[in-house]
Design a protein around this motif. Structure first.
Motif, PDB file in Angstrom:
ATOM      1  N   VAL A  15     -12.720 -10.883   2.973  1.00  0.00           N
ATOM      2  CA  VAL A  15     -11.792  -9.781   3.217  1.00  0.00           C
ATOM      3  C   VAL A  15     -10.482 -10.080   2.493  1.00  0.00           C
ATOM      4  O   VAL A  15     -10.119 -11.250   2.316  1.00  0.00           O
ATOM      5  N   PHE A  16      -9.818  -9.035   2.033  1.00  0.00           N
ATOM      6  CA  PHE A  16      -8.498  -9.163   1.418  1.00  0.00           C
ATOM      7  C   PHE A  16      -7.498  -8.351   2.228  1.00  0.00           C
ATOM      8  O   PHE A  16      -7.840  -7.289   2.778  1.00  0.00           O
ATOM      9  N   LEU A  17      -6.271  -8.828   2.286  1.00  0.00           N
ATOM     10  CA  LEU A  17      -5.179  -7.994   2.755  1.00  0.00           C
ATOM     11  C   LEU A  17      -4.549  -7.373   1.514  1.00  0.00           C
ATOM     12  O   LEU A  17      -4.026  -8.081   0.652  1.00  0.00           O
ATOM     13  N   LYS A  18      -4.625  -6.078   1.444  1.00  0.00           N
ATOM     14  CA  LYS A  18      -4.168  -5.341   0.256  1.00  0.00           C
ATOM     15  C   LYS A  18      -2.751  -4.832   0.480  1.00  0.00           C
ATOM     16  O   LYS A  18      -2.452  -4.234   1.524  1.00  0.00           O
ATOM     17  N   THR A  19      -1.892  -5.080  -0.458  1.00  0.00           N
ATOM     18  CA  THR A  19      -0.546  -4.528  -0.397  1.00  0.00           C
ATOM     19  C   THR A  19      -0.184  -3.993  -1.773  1.00  0.00           C
ATOM     20  O   THR A  19      -0.501  -4.610  -2.791  1.00  0.00           O
ATOM     21  N   GLY A  20       0.431  -2.844  -1.801  1.00  0.00           N
ATOM     22  CA  GLY A  20       0.705  -2.215  -3.087  1.00  0.00           C
ATOM     23  C   GLY A  20       2.054  -1.541  -3.127  1.00  0.00           C
ATOM     24  O   GLY A  20       2.619  -1.154  -2.092  1.00  0.00           O
ATOM     25  N   TRP A  21       2.566  -1.413  -4.341  1.00  0.00           N
ATOM     26  CA  TRP A  21       3.855  -0.748  -4.602  1.00  0.00           C
ATOM     27  C   TRP A  21       3.642   0.254  -5.715  1.00  0.00           C
ATOM     28  O   TRP A  21       3.020  -0.057  -6.738  1.00  0.00           O
ATOM     29  N   SER A  22       4.156   1.457  -5.518  1.00  0.00           N
ATOM     30  CA  SER A  22       4.030   2.513  -6.530  1.00  0.00           C
ATOM     31  C   SER A  22       5.401   3.097  -6.815  1.00  0.00           C
ATOM     32  O   SER A  22       6.222   3.270  -5.898  1.00  0.00           O
ATOM     33  N   TYR A  23       5.619   3.443  -8.097  1.00  0.00           N
ATOM     34  CA  TYR A  23       6.932   3.946  -8.498  1.00  0.00           C
ATOM     35  C   TYR A  23       6.761   4.920  -9.656  1.00  0.00           C
ATOM     36  O   TYR A  23       6.008   4.652 -10.593  1.00  0.00           O
ATOM     37  N   SER A  24       7.429   6.055  -9.567  1.00  0.00           N
ATOM     38  CA  SER A  24       7.457   6.989 -10.689  1.00  0.00           C
ATOM     39  C   SER A  24       8.904   7.419 -10.922  1.00  0.00           C
ATOM     40  O   SER A  24       9.673   7.579  -9.973  1.00  0.00           O
ATOM     41  N   GLN A  25       9.230   7.630 -12.181  1.00  0.00           N
ATOM     42  CA  GLN A  25      10.603   7.916 -12.593  1.00  0.00           C
ATOM     43  C   GLN A  25      10.579   9.057 -13.606  1.00  0.00           C
ATOM     44  O   GLN A  25       9.820   9.011 -14.575  1.00  0.00           O
ATOM     45  N   PRO A  26      11.376  10.096 -13.404  1.00  0.00           N
ATOM     46  CA  PRO A  26      11.388  11.212 -14.359  1.00  0.00           C
ATOM     47  C   PRO A  26      11.748  10.751 -15.770  1.00  0.00           C
ATOM     48  O   PRO A  26      12.592   9.881 -15.955  1.00  0.00           O
ATOM     49  N   ALA A  27      11.067  11.354 -16.751  1.00  0.00           N
ATOM     50  CA  ALA A  27      11.323  11.012 -18.153  1.00  0.00           C
ATOM     51  C   ALA A  27      11.643  12.245 -18.982  1.00  0.00           C
ATOM     52  O   ALA A  27      11.602  12.202 -20.203  1.00  0.00           O
ATOM     53  N   ASP A  41       3.808  -7.611   5.758  1.00  0.00           N
ATOM     54  CA  ASP A  41       4.687  -6.433   5.801  1.00  0.00           C
ATOM     55  C   ASP A  41       6.124  -6.827   5.458  1.00  0.00           C
ATOM     56  O   ASP A  41       6.797  -6.149   4.661  1.00  0.00           O
ATOM     57  N   THR A  42       6.587  -7.920   6.051  1.00  0.00           N
ATOM     58  CA  THR A  42       7.952  -8.382   5.799  1.00  0.00           C
ATOM     59  C   THR A  42       8.121  -8.806   4.353  1.00  0.00           C
ATOM     60  O   THR A  42       9.144  -8.521   3.714  1.00  0.00           O
ATOM     61  N   TRP A  43       7.073  -9.457   3.813  1.00  0.00           N
ATOM     62  CA  TRP A  43       7.157  -9.948   2.437  1.00  0.00           C
ATOM     63  C   TRP A  43       7.229  -8.803   1.427  1.00  0.00           C
ATOM     64  O   TRP A  43       8.097  -8.789   0.552  1.00  0.00           O
ATOM     65  N   ILE A  44       6.328  -7.815   1.537  1.00  0.00           N
ATOM     66  CA  ILE A  44       6.311  -6.755   0.533  1.00  0.00           C
ATOM     67  C   ILE A  44       7.568  -5.896   0.634  1.00  0.00           C
ATOM     68  O   ILE A  44       8.061  -5.378  -0.376  1.00  0.00           O
ATOM     69  N   ALA A  45       8.144  -5.764   1.834  1.00  0.00           N
ATOM     70  CA  ALA A  45       9.393  -5.011   1.971  1.00  0.00           C
ATOM     71  C   ALA A  45      10.508  -5.671   1.172  1.00  0.00           C
ATOM     72  O   ALA A  45      11.373  -4.984   0.605  1.00  0.00           O
ATOM     73  N   ALA A  46      10.503  -7.017   1.122  1.00  0.00           N
ATOM     74  CA  ALA A  46      11.523  -7.743   0.356  1.00  0.00           C
ATOM     75  C   ALA A  46      11.154  -7.865  -1.120  1.00  0.00           C
ATOM     76  O   ALA A  46      12.035  -7.959  -1.983  1.00  0.00           O
ATOM     77  N   TRP A  47       9.857  -7.859  -1.432  1.00  0.00           N
ATOM     78  CA  TRP A  47       9.392  -8.030  -2.816  1.00  0.00           C
ATOM     79  C   TRP A  47       9.452  -6.729  -3.604  1.00  0.00           C
ATOM     80  O   TRP A  47       9.618  -6.741  -4.821  1.00  0.00           O
TER      81      TRP A  47
END
Length: 319
Positions: A212-224, A274-280
C-alpha cells in the motif's frame, strides 16, 4: 543646430544604437530571459499572448488529469514518448524540470523514466524512486507543461482534491483558471499510472513495492494569457509500512478512511503526512516559479523530511 542634432550627425554608432533599441526591446518581450520574467512577472502573460497570436503555441490533445489514475498532471493515459533513464543517477535537493525547479523530498532519488506527451512535446513527465535497502520508500510522478496549454486541457486538474476518499485535502486557491490544492489518500501500487512499466523496471533492480502507498499530491495552474495556462502536478507515493510502528499494517484494509480510527499507528502516519504536505506545498509552489530563494537551504532540508524518508545515514543499494 541643437546638441541632439549635432550628435545625430557626428555619432553614427550612437545613431545606429537608437535604431536597434526598438527591435531588441521587441525581441526581449517575445523571448524574455528567465531573470526578466522574475523581475517583471506581468511580462509572462503578455509574452504568452504574443506567442499564441503568432501561432507559436501548439494545442495538445484535450485530455483529463492523469493524477486521477495515480499519475502526474494533464497528460492523460497515453503512453507518449517514454525514455528509460539511468536509475543509478543520484538526485537530491532539487532538479530542473520543464524549465522550472522541482524540489525533492529528503533522501536520494533515482530517475526511472521520462515521458513526453503532446504533438510537439508540450507536456513532460518524470518518474523518480527512492529506496531504503531494497524496499521502495517513495515514488514521484511529476508532470508539467513546457509551453502554455489551453484551459480546456486541464478542466479536471483539481478532481483529486475533491475526492471523498481523501484523508485530507486543501484548496489554497480556486479562482479559475488559477488553482492550487493538495490532498492525501491511500492507494495500491496497481492503481498507479503506468504500473506495469514502473514495476518491471524496479523488479529488474531487485526493488520491492509495498502493499500500500500513502498518496499525496499537489496541483497548480497559473493563467498564461489568451485562455492558456501553465500547470504542474506533483504526485508522491510514500511507503507507510516501513516503520516499526506500522510494519504489521500491511493489509490495505488497515489504511482505508473508514478503518483508520481503529489503527492508531496508521492514523498517526497519515496525520504526519498531512502536516508535511501542508508545509511542503509552498516549497513546490516556489519551485514552479523558479524562486528557490524564498526558503533557505536549512529550512528546505527540514521541510523536505516526509514521514517515509530514510533516516540520515541509511543508504540505498544504488549508492
Amino acid at each position: 543646430m541643437s546638441a541632439f542634432s549635432r550628435l545625430w550627425h557626428r555619432a553614427p554608432l550612437w545613431r545606429m544604437s537608437l535604431y536597434t533599441i526598438f527591435p531588441f526591446l521587441l525581441l526581449a518581450v517575445i523571448f524574455p530571459p528567465a531573470y526578466l520574467i522574475r523581475l517583471l512577472p506581468a511580462l509572462k502573460p503578455i509574452t504568452a499572448s504574443i506567442h499564441n497570436h503568432l501561432g507559436m503555441v501548439d494545442e495538445p490533445p484535450a485530455t483529463d488529469n492523469a493524477a486521477a489514475d495515480g499519475g502526474g498532471g494533464n497528460g492523460g493515459g497515453g503512453d507518449g514518448a517514454v525514455t528509460m533513464l539511468p536509475i543509478t543517477d543520484r538526485l537530491t535537493n532539487s532538479i530542473p524540470f520543464a524549465g522550472r525547479v522541482l524540489p525533492l523530498p529528503a533522501g536520494v532519488w533515482h530517475p526511472v523514466m521520462s515521458v513526453v506527451n503532446g504533438p510537439h512535446g508540450e507536456v513532460l513527465e518524470n518518474i523518480l524512486v527512492r529506496v531504503e535497502g531494497h524496499v521502495v520508500t517513495g515514488l514521484i510522478g511529476a508532470e508539467s507543461n513546457i509551453q502554455p496549454v489551453p484551459e480546456s486541457a486541464i478542466t479536471n486538474i483539481d478532481s483529486t482534491c475533491h475526492d471523498d476518499r481523501n484523508f485530507m485535502s486543501r484548496v489554497i486557491s480556486a479562482h479559475p483558471p488559477a488553482m492550487e490544492c493538495w490532498f492525501t489518500a491511500a492507494v495500491y501500487p496497481s492503481s498507479i499510472n503506468r504500473t506495469a512499466v514502473i514495476a518491471n523496471r524496479l523488479k529488474e533492480e531487485g526493488f520491492i513495492l509495498p502493499p500500500v502507498f500513502l498518496k499525496t499530491g499537489w496541483s497548480y495552474s497559473q493563467p498564461a494569457g489568451d485562455h492558456n495556462v501553465n500547470v504542474e502536478t506533483v504526485t508522491m507515493f510514500l511507503n507507510p509500512v516501513n516503520t516499526d510502528a506500522t510494519k504489521a499494517l500491511r493489509s490495505p484494509e488497515s489504511w482505508t478512511k473508514e478503518n483508520l480510527a481503529q489503527q492508531p499507528a496508521a492514523s498517526d502516519f497519515v496525520k504526519r503526512t498531512d502536516t508535511w504536505i501542508a508545509a511542503w506545498a509552498p516549497v513546490l509552489h516556489d519551485g514552479f516559479n523558479g524562486d528557490m530563494l524564498a526558503t533557505n537551504e536549512a529550512q528546505r532540508a527540514r521541510l523536505s523530511r516526509d514521514p517515509a524518508a530514510p533516516l540520515p545515514g541509511q543508504g540505498s543499494p544504488l549508492d
